[in-house]
Design a protein around this motif. Structure first.
Motif, PDB file in Angstrom:
ATOM      1  N   MET A   1      30.140  10.244   9.834  1.00  0.00           N
ATOM      2  CA  MET A   1      30.744   9.293  10.783  1.00  0.00           C
ATOM      3  C   MET A   1      31.042   8.335  10.466  1.00  0.00           C
ATOM      4  O   MET A   1      31.638   7.588  10.059  1.00  0.00           O
ATOM      5  CB  MET A   1      31.799   9.958  11.239  1.00  0.00           C
ATOM      6  N   ALA A   2      29.653   7.786  10.751  1.00  0.00           N
ATOM      7  CA  ALA A   2      29.339   6.589  10.657  1.00  0.00           C
ATOM      8  C   ALA A   2      29.414   5.528   9.553  1.00  0.00           C
ATOM      9  O   ALA A   2      30.034   3.951   9.615  1.00  0.00           O
ATOM     10  CB  ALA A   2      27.886   6.086  11.140  1.00  0.00           C
ATOM     11  N   LYS A   3      29.273   6.125   7.798  1.00  0.00           N
ATOM     12  CA  LYS A   3      30.208   5.722   6.096  1.00  0.00           C
ATOM     13  C   LYS A   3      31.467   5.851   6.993  1.00  0.00           C
ATOM     14  O   LYS A   3      32.285   4.305   6.281  1.00  0.00           O
ATOM     15  CB  LYS A   3      29.493   6.428   5.961  1.00  0.00           C
ATOM     16  N   LEU A   4      32.609   6.850   6.725  1.00  0.00           N
ATOM     17  CA  LEU A   4      33.850   6.775   7.255  1.00  0.00           C
ATOM     18  C   LEU A   4      34.274   5.738   8.188  1.00  0.00           C
ATOM     19  O   LEU A   4      35.360   5.288   7.501  1.00  0.00           O
ATOM     20  CB  LEU A   4      33.955   8.297   7.942  1.00  0.00           C
ATOM     21  N   LEU A   5      33.338   5.464   9.119  1.00  0.00           N
ATOM     22  CA  LEU A   5      34.038   4.309   9.930  1.00  0.00           C
ATOM     23  C   LEU A   5      34.010   2.767   9.635  1.00  0.00           C
ATOM     24  O   LEU A   5      34.626   2.242  10.258  1.00  0.00           O
ATOM     25  CB  LEU A   5      33.881   4.681  11.635  1.00  0.00           C
TER      26      LEU A   5
ATOM     27  N   GLY B   1      32.688  15.180  21.105  1.00  0.00           N
ATOM     28  CA  GLY B   1      33.436  14.696  21.740  1.00  0.00           C
ATOM     29  C   GLY B   1      33.526  13.956  21.729  1.00  0.00           C
ATOM     30  O   GLY B   1      33.671  13.212  20.411  1.00  0.00           O
ATOM     31  N   ASP B   2      34.737  13.105  22.370  1.00  0.00           N
ATOM     32  CA  ASP B   2      35.089  11.453  22.046  1.00  0.00           C
ATOM     33  C   ASP B   2      33.991  10.404  22.420  1.00  0.00           C
ATOM     34  O   ASP B   2      33.332  10.508  22.359  1.00  0.00           O
ATOM     35  CB  ASP B   2      35.770  11.187  23.097  1.00  0.00           C
ATOM     36  N   VAL B   3      34.207   9.321  20.883  1.00  0.00           N
ATOM     37  CA  VAL B   3      33.115   8.289  21.061  1.00  0.00           C
ATOM     38  C   VAL B   3      34.223   6.946  20.571  1.00  0.00           C
ATOM     39  O   VAL B   3      34.996   7.170  20.070  1.00  0.00           O
ATOM     40  CB  VAL B   3      32.104   8.635  19.693  1.00  0.00           C
TER      41      VAL B   3
ATOM     42  N   LEU C   1      37.370  -2.293  17.499  1.00  0.00           N
ATOM     43  CA  LEU C   1      36.972  -1.455  18.012  1.00  0.00           C
ATOM     44  C   LEU C   1      37.281   0.278  17.071  1.00  0.00           C
ATOM     45  O   LEU C   1      38.307   0.276  16.614  1.00  0.00           O
ATOM     46  CB  LEU C   1      38.086  -1.247  19.505  1.00  0.00           C
ATOM     47  N   TRP C   2      36.121   1.207  17.861  1.00  0.00           N
ATOM     48  CA  TRP C   2      36.888   2.581  16.544  1.00  0.00           C
ATOM     49  C   TRP C   2      36.421   3.029  17.543  1.00  0.00           C
ATOM     50  O   TRP C   2      35.944   3.197  18.893  1.00  0.00           O
ATOM     51  CB  TRP C   2      35.269   2.716  15.681  1.00  0.00           C
ATOM     52  N   VAL C   3      37.847   4.264  17.959  1.00  0.00           N
ATOM     53  CA  VAL C   3      37.712   5.575  18.469  1.00  0.00           C
ATOM     54  C   VAL C   3      37.392   6.491  17.864  1.00  0.00           C
ATOM     55  O   VAL C   3      38.846   6.891  16.941  1.00  0.00           O
ATOM     56  CB  VAL C   3      38.834   5.165  19.560  1.00  0.00           C
TER      57      VAL C   3
ATOM     58  N   THR D   1      40.331   2.627  14.104  1.00  0.00           N
ATOM     59  CA  THR D   1      39.906   1.325  14.651  1.00  0.00           C
ATOM     60  C   THR D   1      40.985   0.559  14.446  1.00  0.00           C
ATOM     61  O   THR D   1      42.347   0.570  13.542  1.00  0.00           O
ATOM     62  CB  THR D   1      39.502   0.926  13.316  1.00  0.00           C
ATOM     63  N   ALA D   2      40.344  -0.695  15.316  1.00  0.00           N
ATOM     64  CA  ALA D   2      41.575  -2.073  15.629  1.00  0.00           C
ATOM     65  C   ALA D   2      40.507  -2.390  15.734  1.00  0.00           C
ATOM     66  O   ALA D   2      39.654  -3.057  15.857  1.00  0.00           O
ATOM     67  CB  ALA D   2      42.330  -1.547  16.993  1.00  0.00           C
TER      68      ALA D   2
END
Length: 86
Positions: free
Chosen positions: A1-5, A57-59, A69-71, A80-81
């Motif tokens: 997920m970290a790479k995807l974000l 969970g939500d991160v 910001l990443w949600v 991502t904003a």
């Protein structure tokens, strides 16, 4: 997920503030680190809380200086904003 974000492609000195479900446990709070430390943080988090950072969970991850910001929602939806300058 970290790479995807795209977290792994952030400049190493980017300050990150990470909020997970564990942030709301007694004696905890938001986790602050530099982007270069995020991979190490994921290992520590797994050892400390017996779950992965992105375990369902939500991160919320913020880069205050970069105004980014990443949600990640618990159902896998993410956004991502990039906030414009004040």
């Amino acid at each position: 997920m970290a790479k995807l974000l795209g977290l792994s492609s952030q400049p190493p000195d980017t300050e990150l503030v990470v909020v997970t479900d564990a942030s709301f446990k007694d004696g905890s709070g938001a986790f602050a680190m530099y982007a270069v430390q995020f991979e190490e943080f994921q290992v520590w988090y797994s050892d400390r809380f017996s779950e992965r950072v992105f375990s369902g969970g939500d991160v919320i991850i913020g880069a205050p200086v970069d105004r980014r910001l990443w949600v990640v929602h618990h159902e896998g939806v993410y956004a991502t904003a990039q906030l414009s300058p004040p």
